[in-house]
Motif scaffolding. Structure first.
Motif, PDB file in Angstrom:
ATOM      1  N   TYR A 255       3.242   1.800   0.631  1.00  0.00           N
ATOM      2  CA  TYR A 255       1.873   1.377   0.389  1.00  0.00           C
ATOM      3  C   TYR A 255       0.984   2.596   0.155  1.00  0.00           C
ATOM      4  CZ  TYR A 255      -2.914   0.300   1.384  1.00  0.00           C
ATOM      5  OH  TYR A 255      -4.268   0.241   1.297  1.00  0.00           O
ATOM      6  N   GLY A 256       1.159   3.608   0.998  1.00  0.00           N
ATOM      7  CA  GLY A 256       0.355   4.818   0.868  1.00  0.00           C
ATOM      8  C   GLY A 256       0.518   5.456  -0.507  1.00  0.00           C
TER       9      GLY A 256
ATOM     10  N   SER B  44       8.048   1.281   4.441  1.00  0.00           N
ATOM     11  CA  SER B  44       7.142   0.346   3.780  1.00  0.00           C
ATOM     12  C   SER B  44       5.689   0.817   3.852  1.00  0.00           C
ATOM     13  CB  SER B  44       7.279  -1.034   4.416  1.00  0.00           C
ATOM     14  OG  SER B  44       7.225  -0.934   5.813  1.00  0.00           O
ATOM     15  N   LEU B  45       5.325   1.319   5.001  1.00  0.00           N
ATOM     16  CA  LEU B  45       3.945   1.777   5.161  1.00  0.00           C
ATOM     17  C   LEU B  45       3.647   2.923   4.196  1.00  0.00           C
ATOM     18  CD1 LEU B  45       1.575   1.066   6.952  1.00  0.00           C
ATOM     19  CD2 LEU B  45       2.330   2.809   8.566  1.00  0.00           C
TER      20      LEU B  45
ATOM     21  N   VAL C 156      -1.358   3.701  -3.311  1.00  0.00           N
ATOM     22  CA  VAL C 156      -2.808   3.758  -3.303  1.00  0.00           C
ATOM     23  C   VAL C 156      -3.351   4.558  -4.490  1.00  0.00           C
ATOM     24  CG1 VAL C 156      -4.733   4.790  -2.066  1.00  0.00           C
ATOM     25  CG2 VAL C 156      -3.125   3.350  -0.855  1.00  0.00           C
TER      26      VAL C 156
ATOM     27  N   ALA D 116       4.278  -8.324   7.151  1.00  0.00           N
ATOM     28  CA  ALA D 116       3.502  -8.092   8.371  1.00  0.00           C
ATOM     29  C   ALA D 116       2.941  -6.675   8.380  1.00  0.00           C
ATOM     30  CB  ALA D 116       4.375  -8.333   9.592  1.00  0.00           C
ATOM     31  N   VAL D 117       3.777  -5.705   7.958  1.00  0.00           N
ATOM     32  CA  VAL D 117       3.293  -4.322   7.922  1.00  0.00           C
ATOM     33  C   VAL D 117       2.118  -4.206   6.970  1.00  0.00           C
ATOM     34  CG1 VAL D 117       3.919  -1.946   7.352  1.00  0.00           C
ATOM     35  CG2 VAL D 117       5.564  -3.429   8.500  1.00  0.00           C
TER      36      VAL D 117
ATOM     37  N   ILE E  22      -1.821  -4.167   7.583  1.00  0.00           N
ATOM     38  CA  ILE E  22      -2.651  -2.987   7.841  1.00  0.00           C
ATOM     39  C   ILE E  22      -3.440  -2.625   6.583  1.00  0.00           C
ATOM     40  CG2 ILE E  22      -0.966  -1.222   7.161  1.00  0.00           C
ATOM     41  CD1 ILE E  22      -3.250  -1.112  10.220  1.00  0.00           C
ATOM     42  N   ALA E  23      -2.884  -3.027   5.424  1.00  0.00           N
ATOM     43  CA  ALA E  23      -3.575  -2.731   4.172  1.00  0.00           C
ATOM     44  C   ALA E  23      -4.455  -3.890   3.750  1.00  0.00           C
ATOM     45  CB  ALA E  23      -2.551  -2.426   3.071  1.00  0.00           C
TER      46      ALA E  23
ATOM     47  N   PHE F 109      -1.342  -6.516  14.556  1.00  0.00           N
ATOM     48  CA  PHE F 109      -2.157  -5.302  14.608  1.00  0.00           C
ATOM     49  C   PHE F 109      -3.407  -5.506  15.447  1.00  0.00           C
ATOM     50  CE2 PHE F 109       0.290  -4.126  10.745  1.00  0.00           C
ATOM     51  CZ  PHE F 109       0.770  -2.924  11.215  1.00  0.00           C
TER      52      PHE F 109
END
Ligand SMILES: Nc1ncnc2c1ncn2[C@@H]1O[C@H](COP(=O)(O)OP(=O)(O)O)[C@@H](O)[C@H]1O
Ligand SMILES: [Mg+2]
Lengths: 384, 396, 256
Positions: free
Chosen positions: B240-241, B236-237, B244, B330-331, B334-335, B345
């Motif tokens: 998101y990356g 998932s992280l 971007v 939840a992850v 961070i974004a 976090f």
């Protein structure tokens, strides 16, 4: 009337149905039969346009089916299949209501129609309406399938091996009920089967197919007596004479006026046995068959009542709407030369003899003759 | 003669001399209480905490807890008729004793007045909780009585409330932290729920038609199913990356709600598309044949036959999507998404254990609510004709 | 027909195996070539701010792989025997409680498990590995139980009728038949682990999540993309490798 005119269906270079022409009269049961893969299902499904013919025309009451909207066409043709295809998420009543709902019937009319149909196919509406398909046995599901096909009272009924997946006993019963219903409703039925006996029992006309083309289209009697090709002859089998019995109802050769006495009246029994009548049937107070006496095997001196053969009418008798084939099978199995005929509750109606069955089999018109038993007079007061 | 005794006797769980699963639960709980630290005491946020065992810190409640756990072990030996209820009683009482032991330890350790000192739950208490859950589960299973289960659940809740108000549980660090953060906490929970519902809703609106199309066309199937599968394989992280660059190229914000919502939607697609596809394409051919043969149009067939029959799988897909996105949301904190992950976090960044738990525990609760809620919904909207019969219905 | 299908399957399997091996080699060749990575990133993002994460991928990637492999190995080493045990006579009493626990565990968000482990054991790779191990257990156990319970009882009966013992039945009949479903559970577990290990960088576990987190907090998209692309490819490679493994270990379940 349904007419298929030079209908052909081609899959790639394989002819599933090849130049098929048949006409089915209103109120007739036409059975399509032939070996597996000969094109029966394809033919059937072209009638309600689940499959479009490659060439040829299908006329329904003179109208080319191809000019009708497929959905509307199908809503007016009942359709029952071997796998039944009841919708598992709907109750029995909702299943039956499907087409009426598509046609926009009023709720009250749908409800009463469902009850009527369930009763027609022999299921108690109170007990079955709210059941789900998974709660039904195979035979019950088939009945519901037929009820659903009849729901909107379509003039035409297409049935693809509808009794193919039920056990022989149930199939026999379903066939009997189909004939009973059809006598009342007089639908135009196209019925697919691969079972010759079923075809002969149900059909007004049989279309025997092979590799997509028609071998012979005739009444069952014609097909049995005058097969046009060797294939037809082989397919109906060497026992055509025996098969013909499948079409003759027991009551058409049943003899009445047999000697009948109450099982609890020894004097009457003695009297009856003393007469010239060979078989004396014993019944209870309600006229229900309980046994018989063969007067020829009576020893002098023993009371006749003790020599009686006690039987259960469920096993040792046939029903008037049963077929002679069934009667013969039962005679052979039990080793009797004559068999009592009983009504639904076991009440004695008459009897059939082996010799009458033989006469019918030989192609004689025995079953059309007058069948009062003139050999044995009426003695013993008919079970009163 | 040996044959009779060799026959499995699994028709009734308590036919055995001892309920092994329940006694294992009791042993696990006892071991947790006796061998591992029960609570951790930190005089302030700087110094390392001190780990304390049950009998060092909980006073008489420690002994009560051990006693009721031993009683539960005994209940596992009761004869069939009493065993289920005995286990349930043992589990509920142990649960209560555990809470009061925690509360009593907290009360004893916390200095009076406004203090930076904190008492938090340590490994032993968590393990004891797992053991008690095992006893509770077995109790429900053996008792086979809705009444007994409901009574146990009710008593457990009452004990929790009692321990909170009268037993000192409300002085636990987690509770203290909650009171300090209450406003933020509820706001973040609220936006977490909104994010999850939003992502799942968009994914449903896209995914159900996509699943239906995939069931209809081989081409759509060959494209859609692998693509949603690949999306979900990507962490998932990282997803998101990867978002971007196109977001930046389109001039959309690369931080905050928008990328989070997009990522959640993409993630939720897989279970929804795949289950709709499986559900619709798995409909029995004879049902379809019957429907068409009766004169249904393709659309009528879809809504009257195929979709209702696929519904259990579709709902299962929605359930999976909800549970999945609760974690992914939840992850996405961070974004820049504002949700419970923000607390996690933040806690990680400042090594504030309680803050982390304050974010994590409500997520677990939300997941359970989503899970159970969807199951309840399923039992309402799915036709009884295709619902998998529950055990009780079968035995009834 | 049958033979042809098997042959086609064998061919597809060879192609897939070659493909995945090639992909892995290419992946590592690129990861090892820091100069190439740097030039690609600079080509995309320019040199305005250095888009290349200071720790080379060649350090981060093995860290990440190590976390995943260690935790997954632990998961399999515990989960498979546990799943097998609860389906044996000796462990049957525990089947329901284990299944309930596993079902319940799968409802937990992985980040919550990570959070709890962090709370209990603090920073560093060890709590992360423990969290990954624990969370990974759920799909592995449920896959193993589901796979074994899906073996038709008449097959086991037939094996017993041929005189096989319990162990032999397990290894010769049950495990091979259950392999497809078991591998599906393992696949889920490993893929989730790759993803959770990325998040675990926030708890000091290292790995490919590091450039992503750093990139976000320093607003350096180059870092983010470097980490995201690498870990995505890594996840797909794990996925592909397990799919190929399934073609070898459970050919019948991967047949079309
Ligand atoms: N959709 C189809 N595509 C290709 N061939 C078909 C298709 N449907 C039927 N056939 C072929 O057409 C022939 C007739 O099939 P069918 O009417 O189902 O036979 P029957 O019902 O008499 O068993 C069979 O040889 C079958 O293989
Ligand atoms: Mg057919």
């Amino acid at each position: 009337m349904i007419s298929l005119e030079h209908v052909t269906k081609r899959y790639g270079d394989r002819m599933a149905v090849d130049d098929l022409s048949i006409e089915i009269d209103d109120g007739d049961v036409a059975v399509l039969i032939g070996p597996s893969g000969c094109g029966k299902t394809t033919t059937l499904r072209m009638i309600n346009r689940l499959i479009e013919p490659t060439s040829g025309r299908i006329l329904i009451d003179g109208t080319d089916a191809a000019t009708l909207k497929p959905e509307e066409l199908r809503q007016h043709i009942g359709y029952a299949i071997q796998s039944v295809g009841l919708f598992p998420h709907l109750t029995v009543a909702e299943n039956i209501a499907t087409v009426p709902k598509l046609l926009g019937w009023k709720t009250a009319r749908i409800v009463s129609r469902c009850e009527e149909l369930l009763a027609l196919v022999g299921l108690d509406p109170a007990q079955y309406s709210r059941k789900y398909p998974r709660q039904l046995s195979g035979g019950e599901a088939q009945r519901v399938g037929v009820a659903r096909a009849l729901a909107a009272d379509p003039p035409i009924l297409l049935m693809d091996e509808p009794f193919g997946a039920v056990d022989p006993l149930n199939r026999d019963r379903l066939q009997g009920e189909f004939l009973r219903i059809q006598r009342d409703l007089k639908k135009t039925v196209v019925f697919v089967t691969h079972d010759v006996d079923e075809a002969i029992r149900l059909a007004d006309k049989i279309a025997l197919m092979r590799d997509g083309h028609l071998e012979q289209y005739d009444s069952p009697e014609q097909l049995l007596d005058h097969p046009e090709t060797k294939f037809v002859h082989d397919f109906v089998g060497a026992d055509a004479a025996l098969k013909r019995l499948g079409r003759v109802r027991v009551d058409s050769v049943m003899r009445t006026g047999q000697a009948t006495v109450r099982a609890d009246q020894p004097d009457a029994i003695e009297a009856a046995c003393a007469s010239e009548s060979r078989f004396v049937y014993l019944v209870d107070a309600d006229g229900v068959l309980v046994g018989w006496i063969d007067s020829r095997v009576l020893d002098r001196g023993t009371p006749a009542a003790e020599a009686a053969t006690r039987v259960d009418w469920r096993q040792a008798a046939v029903r008037p709407d049963g077929s002679l084939k069934e009667a013969l099978a039962r005679m052979l199995a039990l080793g009797y030369r004559s068999l009592p005929v009983v009504a639904a509750g076991g009440r004695l109606l008459g009897h059939v003899t082996l010799s009458d069955v033989e006469k019918t089999m030989e192609g004689g018109d025995a079953h059309l003759a007058d069948h009062t038993d003139n050999e044995a007079g009426s003695i013993g007061g008919g079970g009163e | 003669m040996a044959i009779a005794s060799a026959m499995p006797s699994e028709s009734y769980p308590s036919a055995k001399v001892v309920d092994r699963a329940a006694s294992a639960g009791a042993v696990v709980a006892l071991a947790g209480c006796l061998l591992l630290p029960f609570v951790e005491f930190r005089p302030n946020r700087i110094v390392d905490g001190r780990l304390l065992h049950l009998l060092q810190c909980a006073g008489v409640w420690g002994w009560v807890l051990l006693a009721v756990l031993l009683l539960s072990l005994g209940a596992a030996l009761l004869p069939g008729r009493y065993r289920g209820r005995g286990l349930l009683a043992g589990a509920v009482l142990s649960f209560g004793a555990l809470l009061f032991a925690l509360g009593s330890a907290t009360t004893k350790l916390m200095p009076a007045g406004d203090t930076p000192a904190r008492v938090s739950i340590a490994g032993g208490a968590w393990i004891a909780l797992v053991g008690i859950a095992m006893i509770w589960f077995q109790g429900n299973r053996v008792a086979r009585s809705h009444k007994a289960s409901a009574a146990a659940a009710l008593t457990g809740t009452a004990l929790l409330v009692a321990a909170w108000w009268f037993g000192g549980l409300s002085q636990l660090s987690l509770a203290v932290e909650y009171r300090a953060q209450a406003d933020t906490f509820w706001q973040l929970t609220y936006s977490h729920v909104l994010l999850v519902l939003g992502g799942t809703l968009i994914a449903t609106v896209i995914g159900i038609p996509l699943g239906i199309v995939a069931a209809r066309s081989g081409f759509a199937r060959a494209v859609a199913i692998p693509v949603v599968g690949i999306i979900q394989t990507i962490p998932s992280l990282a997803l998101y990356g990867l978002l971007v660059i196109p977001l930046a190229a389109l001039g959309l914000p690369t931080l905050g709600t928008v990328p989070a919502l997009i990522a959640l939607t993409l993630y939720a697609l897989l279970p929804i598309v795949r289950n709709t596809f499986l559900g619709v394409s798995g409909v029995d051919a004879s049902s379809i044949d019957a429907g068409l043969g009766m004169g249904m149009s393709r659309r009528q067939l879809l809504w009257r036959v195929e979709f209702p029959l696929a519904l259990p799988l579709v709902l299962e897909g929605l359930r999976a999507a909800l549970v999945l996105t609760i974690g992914i949301a939840a992850v996405m904190a961070i974004a820049g998404a504002q949700d419970l992950g923000t607390l996690i976090f933040l806690g990680w960044g400042s090594i504030a254990v309680d803050l982390v738990l304050l974010g994590a525990i409500p997520m677990v609760v939300l997941s359970i609510i989503a899970d159970q809620g969807m199951r309840a919904l399923e039992s309402v909207v799915v036709s009884p004709g295709i619902r998998i019969p529950r055990e009780e219905e079968l035995s009834a | 027909m049958e033979a042809a299908a098997t042959l086609a399957h064998a061919r597809r399997r060879m192609i897939a195996t070659t493909g995945i091996v090639l992909a892995v080699v290419i992946f590592f060749a690129i990861v090892a070539n820091q100069a190439l990575v740097a030039s690609m990133l600079i080509a995309v993002f320019g040199t305005a701010r250095d888009p290349v994460f200071p720790t080379p991928l060649l350090d981060l990637t093995p860290q990440h792989i190590a976390i995943v492999i260690v935790s997954s190995a632990l998961t399999i080493a515990v989960g498979l025997p546990l799943g097998i045990w609860v389906t044996r006579e000796s462990g049957r009493d525990f089947r329901d409680v284990v299944s309930a626990g596993v079902d319940f565990g799968q409802v937990f968000p992985p980040i919550a498990v990570l959070a709890v482990m962090f709370s209990a054991w603090g920073l560093g790779p060890a709590p992360a590995i423990l969290a990954l191990f624990l969370y990974g257990l759920f799909p592995v156990v449920s896959g193993t139980v589901a796979g074994l319970e899906a073996v038709p009882p008449e097959v086991i009966d037939a094996a017993r009728g041929m005189g096989m013992g319990n162990w032999r039945i397990l290894f010769v009949v049950e495990l091979p038949l259950a392999m497809g479903v078991m591998l599906a559970g393992i696949r889920t577990s490993v893929i989730v682990n790759v993803g959770t290990a990325t998040v675990a960088a926030a708890t000091g576990a290292g790995g490919l999540g590091l450039p992503i987190f750093t990139g976000i907090s320093t607003e350096n998209i180059g870092y983010v993309v470097e980490g995201a692309v690498t870990v995505s490819v890594l996840a797909l490679l794990f996925d592909g490798a397990i799919a190929v493994l399934a073609m070898w270990l459970a050919p019948e379940s991967s047949l079309d």
